[in-house]
Design a protein around this motif. Sequence first.
Motif, PDB file in Angstrom:
ATOM      1  N   LYS A 178       0.951  -1.243  -0.036  1.00 25.36           N
ATOM      2  CA  LYS A 178       0.083   0.157  -0.014  1.00 25.36           C
ATOM      3  C   LYS A 178       0.955   1.282  -0.125  1.00 25.36           C
ATOM      4  CE  LYS A 178      -3.961   2.423   0.649  1.00 25.36           C
ATOM      5  NZ  LYS A 178      -3.724   3.850   0.819  1.00 25.36           N
ATOM      6  N   ASP A 199       0.814   4.212  -2.989  1.00 24.06           N
ATOM      7  CA  ASP A 199       0.555   5.526  -2.737  1.00 24.06           C
ATOM      8  C   ASP A 199       1.796   6.213  -3.306  1.00 24.06           C
ATOM      9  OD1 ASP A 199      -1.663   4.693  -1.740  1.00 24.06           O
ATOM     10  OD2 ASP A 199      -1.194   4.745   0.373  1.00 24.06           O
ATOM     11  N   ASN A 258       1.889   9.222  -6.342  1.00 28.45           N
ATOM     12  CA  ASN A 258       2.025  10.446  -6.070  1.00 28.45           C
ATOM     13  C   ASN A 258       3.163  10.913  -7.151  1.00 28.45           C
ATOM     14  OD1 ASN A 258       0.420  11.123  -4.113  1.00 28.45           O
ATOM     15  ND2 ASN A 258       1.676  10.453  -2.645  1.00 28.45           N
TER      16      ASN A 258
END
Length: 374
Positions: free
Chosen positions: A282, A286, A290
């Motif tokens: 995870k 993420d 980004n």
Amino acid sequence: MDHELEVQSYSTHSPVKSDKSLEDVLDNLNLSSTITPQMINLGLSQELVDEVWQQQAVFRLLQLIELPLLEKLLDGKEASRPPLHSMDSDPDLLYTSSYLDREVLKAFSEAQDDEWLSGAVDCLEFLPDDLVVDVSRGLAGCADDLLRCKSLLYEVLVQHYRNTQQPPLLSNHVFDIHSGISELLVNGKQEQALEALQLSLKLQDSRSREELRRLLRFMAVAAESQEVKLHKEIENRMAVKRSFSSAIVYSKRLSKGKVALMVLFMMDKHCDLFKIPVSLHKMVSDRIINIVKGKDPEVTTGPSHCTRVSAKAYSENAQKTTKEELWSLLRTIHENPKLSSKEKRRLLGQFYKGHPELFVQYFGNRLSRHVLLQ
């Protein structure tokens, strides 16, 4: 009607168009440490992907356990283990007698269809040629006696791992991972301890990780009470722990009891130990999202340009500037030739306690090489 304040600021990020197709690609990314075609299409290099995995793994470790900084961070030299003795790693081995001995041993274990034997022979790939030749010739004289064969293999493995001058397979060169994990185990926090071990193994080099995986698998099988008796006075589980603990975990900060606790836990959990935690998947996902969307302040994706931004964006830019100043301070400490090693360690230790994430980002490549990291 109130209007949000706007200020003029400079940005080093090129605008990245976010559309449905980009979201689809991100959702289907195969998040492994190996670069994929999808990642190449998104402009992600292998070096960047590796760095993201490594940094996020250390960040997650920082959330699970306190990692006291060790002194060896400033030591540019690092211990390395000898290469794997297989034809895949070195084609020249095809023309050596020791390679033939290794192939004979593999054929012998496959013919027996015995998990104990196959596990032991798998471990032999990491042993030096002279020991492999000795065990191959020894097995030739007792091929009809399975118990003698197992005893011979076990003695050779014990001889190698008790006398090895190599660093422990679970490395601990920059952060004191061992102490943190052992405390989790002492306090009965087995799930957190397992995740911390998974993270630390993800940060190690593939060679030592594979050697440890094979050794733990063999230990788990050999520890069974119904298997060949390994010691006259103690049960098999304690015998394998005693024989191989020092090759797996070594720390002057740990008592023998805590080392034993860690090794037995790793042996019992060896099937899950080398899996990647969901939490790390995870965090990496993420971070990559980004980066691709241009929201990661650590990645510059294009030339600077002047644009009008909101007060919120201006505040975020101020935070970025502060981070850049801290980065500059860390570089100054690390590269200052006038500071003694002792003073440099002291200052780096202070910086690490106050800004662990920046510290990990700065020393990223060095951390992955040392420990945590391969």
